[in-house]
Design a protein around this motif. Structure first.
Motif, mmCIF file in Angstrom:
data_model
loop_
_atom_site.group_PDB
_atom_site.id
_atom_site.type_symbol
_atom_site.label_atom_id
_atom_site.label_comp_id
_atom_site.label_asym_id
_atom_site.label_seq_id
_atom_site.Cartn_x
_atom_site.Cartn_y
_atom_site.Cartn_z
ATOM 1 N N ILE A 201 0.553 -1.300 0.528
ATOM 2 C CA ILE A 201 -0.246 -0.296 0.228
ATOM 3 C C ILE A 201 0.826 0.650 0.199
ATOM 4 O O ILE A 201 0.577 2.246 -0.354
ATOM 5 C CB ILE A 201 -0.838 -0.352 1.418
ATOM 6 C CG1 ILE A 201 -2.222 1.295 1.246
ATOM 7 C CG2 ILE A 201 -0.140 -0.286 2.558
ATOM 8 C CD1 ILE A 201 -3.466 0.829 1.759
ATOM 9 N N ALA A 202 1.626 1.051 0.462
ATOM 10 C CA ALA A 202 2.988 2.561 0.917
ATOM 11 C C ALA A 202 3.545 2.821 -0.784
ATOM 12 O O ALA A 202 3.885 3.936 -0.798
ATOM 13 C CB ALA A 202 4.026 2.051 1.363
ATOM 14 N N SER A 203 3.586 1.766 -1.852
ATOM 15 C CA SER A 203 3.709 2.677 -3.112
ATOM 16 C C SER A 203 2.914 2.752 -3.619
ATOM 17 O O SER A 203 3.317 3.217 -5.433
ATOM 18 C CB SER A 203 4.840 0.788 -3.541
ATOM 19 O OG SER A 203 5.860 0.183 -2.888
ATOM 20 N N LYS A 238 4.364 2.122 -7.881
ATOM 21 C CA LYS A 238 5.649 2.176 -8.235
ATOM 22 C C LYS A 238 6.229 0.831 -8.726
ATOM 23 O O LYS A 238 6.829 0.858 -9.436
ATOM 24 C CB LYS A 238 6.314 2.917 -7.171
ATOM 25 C CG LYS A 238 5.989 4.412 -6.574
ATOM 26 C CD LYS A 238 6.579 5.356 -5.336
ATOM 27 C CE LYS A 238 5.820 6.304 -4.966
ATOM 28 N NZ LYS A 238 5.719 6.156 -3.660
ATOM 29 N N ILE A 239 5.506 0.216 -8.137
ATOM 30 C CA ILE A 239 6.186 -1.461 -8.346
ATOM 31 C C ILE A 239 4.888 -2.206 -9.773
ATOM 32 O O ILE A 239 4.090 -1.524 -9.629
ATOM 33 C CB ILE A 239 5.998 -2.177 -6.960
ATOM 34 C CG1 ILE A 239 6.623 -1.809 -6.072
ATOM 35 C CG2 ILE A 239 6.468 -3.840 -7.179
ATOM 36 C CD1 ILE A 239 6.387 -2.536 -4.351
ATOM 37 N N ASN A 240 5.740 -2.092 -10.518
ATOM 38 C CA ASN A 240 4.860 -3.203 -11.950
ATOM 39 C C ASN A 240 4.392 -4.416 -11.337
ATOM 40 O O ASN A 240 3.433 -4.890 -11.022
ATOM 41 C CB ASN A 240 5.640 -2.867 -13.084
ATOM 42 C CG ASN A 240 4.864 -1.859 -13.501
ATOM 43 O OD1 ASN A 240 3.987 -1.556 -13.780
ATOM 44 N ND2 ASN A 240 5.478 -1.140 -14.358
ATOM 45 N N TYR A 273 1.138 -9.529 -9.005
ATOM 46 C CA TYR A 273 0.798 -7.775 -9.321
ATOM 47 C C TYR A 273 0.819 -7.251 -7.684
ATOM 48 O O TYR A 273 0.235 -7.686 -6.391
ATOM 49 C CB TYR A 273 -0.364 -7.710 -9.029
ATOM 50 C CG TYR A 273 -0.345 -8.282 -10.699
ATOM 51 C CD1 TYR A 273 0.550 -7.484 -11.241
ATOM 52 C CD2 TYR A 273 -1.337 -9.016 -10.926
ATOM 53 C CE1 TYR A 273 0.014 -8.161 -13.209
ATOM 54 C CE2 TYR A 273 -1.551 -9.059 -12.365
ATOM 55 C CZ TYR A 273 -0.856 -9.062 -13.539
ATOM 56 O OH TYR A 273 -0.748 -9.201 -14.937
ATOM 57 N N PRO A 274 0.999 -6.116 -7.445
ATOM 58 C CA PRO A 274 0.886 -4.839 -6.061
ATOM 59 C C PRO A 274 -0.498 -5.415 -5.694
ATOM 60 O O PRO A 274 -0.917 -5.048 -6.034
ATOM 61 C CB PRO A 274 1.936 -3.863 -6.418
ATOM 62 C CG PRO A 274 1.517 -3.906 -7.849
ATOM 63 C CD PRO A 274 1.847 -5.208 -8.605
ATOM 64 N N ARG A 275 -0.346 -5.119 -4.054
ATOM 65 C CA ARG A 275 -1.767 -4.937 -3.545
ATOM 66 C C ARG A 275 -2.116 -3.744 -2.475
ATOM 67 O O ARG A 275 -1.029 -3.828 -2.210
ATOM 68 C CB ARG A 275 -1.665 -6.517 -2.355
ATOM 69 C CG ARG A 275 -1.176 -7.856 -4.004
ATOM 70 C CD ARG A 275 -2.243 -9.177 -2.743
ATOM 71 N NE ARG A 275 -1.338 -9.184 -1.826
ATOM 72 C CZ ARG A 275 0.231 -9.037 -1.796
ATOM 73 N NH1 ARG A 275 0.518 -9.930 -2.864
ATOM 74 N NH2 ARG A 275 0.818 -10.205 -0.718
ATOM 75 N N LEU A 276 -2.904 -3.355 -2.278
ATOM 76 C CA LEU A 276 -3.590 -2.524 -1.783
ATOM 77 C C LEU A 276 -4.096 -3.245 -0.125
ATOM 78 O O LEU A 276 -3.643 -2.591 0.537
ATOM 79 C CB LEU A 276 -4.580 -1.775 -1.876
ATOM 80 C CG LEU A 276 -4.847 -0.758 -3.064
ATOM 81 C CD1 LEU A 276 -6.227 -0.961 -3.300
ATOM 82 C CD2 LEU A 276 -4.088 0.669 -2.925
#
Lengths: 322, 237
Positions: A201-203, A238-240, A273-276
């Motif tokens: 989440i911080a990204s 910011k992370i793909n 995938y990045p996660r919230l």
């Protein structure tokens, strides 16, 4: 052929409809082998259907998505239908939802189409009979596991279903005959979903975090038991992509197109995938009742309050079973 | 370990333990050790453990332990953690594989990318012993690596709708074999007769995280005798 075929048919499927699946609480202890969780997409409604028919936690019942299902009883059965209002009728008379009902031999039970909500649960006193596969009867079509045949097949027209005659659950005397009014969800109201922030989440950019929690997201028609895509402002991270890692129920992943996907019961076990963060189990259940184009909102919650609500929900079903 | 483990919330019933920053074959012995200690520490409160390349997902029963209690348990298991010894490393599996254009149509593509002959690609792929990093995508699907960097090859632009069971495949620096027929976008090199996922078998999956795998080239005759399916692949549509 699986064992239940040698049992007597208690219910016949006159018309299968688009999707009806047998579901117990899910398949556990095998996720490290790449086997998904399965189980009811709406565990809240599923649990109440069992409770109203005197079945203990974990008993298999039927998840009916969208409607279209038509069944005939071979013998008298005690049933309960919870979850979505799919316009269920017995011999053309509406069935009262969230309460126990007698379904007489020779009568047809028909699910029409969604009035509110998407998935209804049909529980039968004693529970449906099927052989577990990898410890569970939870039906996962993609993995060809579970269900009445053990091969992940959804209900088909002409199927004959058996009900356990002497299950441990046939304690109707102790079971409530209807759910209290304050236990009934209102699926006609827009869904507000509890998100436990976490993971990457911080990204996400500040703008995207503002958008995530201040948008009425729209449920996309790309929605199934694996996941539900939400349509709204593009969320930028910011992370793909990440190195693939285990993903839990309700996780909200954001692929490079910026449109979040909430992962449900039949999700793949790992993903990159990045996660919230992740929805609470009850919020994942609520989302599973949303039809395409319905609005949903995410709110960030701390785990203490959510845990309290979760334990209160589960306590209803465990007071009599220990 | 030069990297300090980080715990990230994965919801009401799970924590992700991020142990490493990058993929490395040596990660597995640390992740296996952590998984074993979590099993002991959580006991009945443990629901599932999902190891992957650099992480372990710990799923617990929130009726039994709260997220903060679970976090404390995991932190305790991390203190003084030692990697499992090589002697306890996973089994070595030999997967009989028929490398052939008819069942491995991307042999040509990989060979062209590497500037090698097809036979050299087969040799390079079958020479190494691979480590299983993770299981996922489908039951029993094992992500293995790392392959000879000369063979590195991107996924297909358009995934196939149906990849036959047993297909031996390559993507990036990883290799795998498809346990069941599924859609897939990896480059196919051949087919194994090994049964990778079998619900009747004890443990169900032939391969586990941490196991080591070698693909052993066999002739069409041996492949068929072992029960391999020789049906040629349909062209991508």
């Amino acid at each position: 052929m699986t064992q239940h075929n040698s049992l007597e048919a208690d219910i016949r499927v006159l018309r299968a409809g688009p999707l009806a699946l047998l579901q117990d609480s899910g398949r556990f202890g095998v996720r490290h082998l790449g086997v998904t969780q399965g189980g009811p997409a709406d565990i809240y409604s599923w649990a109440w259907a069992n409770h109203l028919t005197g079945n203990p936690w974990g008993t298999a019942n039927l998840e009916v998505t969208f409607g279209g299902l038509k069944l005939i009883a071979v013998r008298d059965l005690e049933i309960a239908i919870t979850g979505a209002d799919l316009g269920a009728t017995i011999e053309h008379k509406p069935v009262a939802l969230w309460q126990r009902t007698r379904w007489k031999a020779g009568d047809t039970l028909t699910f029409a189409a969604p009035v509110s909500g998407l998935r209804a649960y049909l529980a039968v006193c004693g529970g449906f009979a099927a052989e577990p596969v990898l410890g569970s009867v939870a039906c996962v079509t993609r993995e060809e596991l579970g269900g009445f045949e053990g091969n992940g097949a959804k209900l088909a027209t002409g199927d004959e279903l058996s009900v356990n005659r002497s299950g441990p659950g046939q304690q109707l005397a102790n079971a409530p005959t209807e759910a209290p009014k304050n236990a009934l969800p209102d699926f006609s109201q827009p869904a507000v979903l509890d998100l436990l922030p976490g993971a990457q989440i911080a990204s996400f950019t500040g703008r995207s975090l503002f958008d995530a929690f201040n948008t009425w997201w729209q449920v996309d028609d790309r929605a199934d038991r694996m996941g539900v895509r939400l349509i709204g402002p593009r969320l930028n991270c910011k992370i793909n992509t990440l190195i693939s890692e285990g993903i839990s129920l309700g996780s909200i992943q954001v692929p490079p197109d910026g449109q979040p996907i909430v992962l449900l019961n039949d999700r793949q076990t790992i993903g990159g995938y990045p996660r919230l963060g992740a929805l609470s189990p009850l919020s994942a259940s609520r989302l599973a009742q949303c039809l395409p184009r319905e609005p949903v909102r995410l709110i960030a919650r701390g785990s203490d309050a959510v845990l309290k609500e979760h334990r209160r929900f589960r306590a209803v079903f465990h007071s009599e079973s220990v | 370990m030069s990297w300090k483990p980080v715990l990230e919330s994965a919801g009401l019933d799970a924590w992700i333990v991020r142990m490493f920053a990058s993929i490395d074959e040596r990660n597995v012995s640390w992740l296996s050790a952590l998984a074993r200690r979590c099993e002991e520490a959580f006991g009945d409160a443990l629901v599932d453990l999902v190891p992957s390349y650099t992480t372990l997902l710990v799923v617990f029963d929130p009726l039994n332990v709260s997220p903060s209690q679970a976090r404390a348990i995991i932190c305790e298991t991390l203190a003084g953690l030692e990697p499992e010894e090589t002697a306890h490393e996973g089994e070595v599996h030999e997967l009989p594989t028929w490398y052939d254009i008819s069942v491995g149509p991307e042999l040509q593509r990989v060979a062209e990318g590497a500037g090698m002959a097809v036979s050299e690609v087969v040799e390079a792929h079958s020479q190494r012993t691979y480590k299983v990093f993770a299981l996922g995508f489908a039951p029993g699907f094992a992500f293995m690596g790392l392959v000879d960097p000369r063979l590195e090859c991107a996924r297909l632009d358009t995934p196939r709708k149906r990849v036959p069971a047993g297909s031996v495949a390559l993507a990036g620096l990883q290799t795998a074999a498809y346990p069941t027929e599924t859609p897939g976008g990896w480059n196919l090199l051949g087919r194994t007769s090994a049964r990778l996922f079998d619900r009747e078998r004890e443990g169900f999956s032939l391969l586990r995280v941490g196991d080591r795998v070698r693909f052993v080239p066999v002739s069409r005759e041996v492949f068929e005798r072992e029960g391999g399916n020789t049906t040629p692949l349909e062209p991508i549509t």
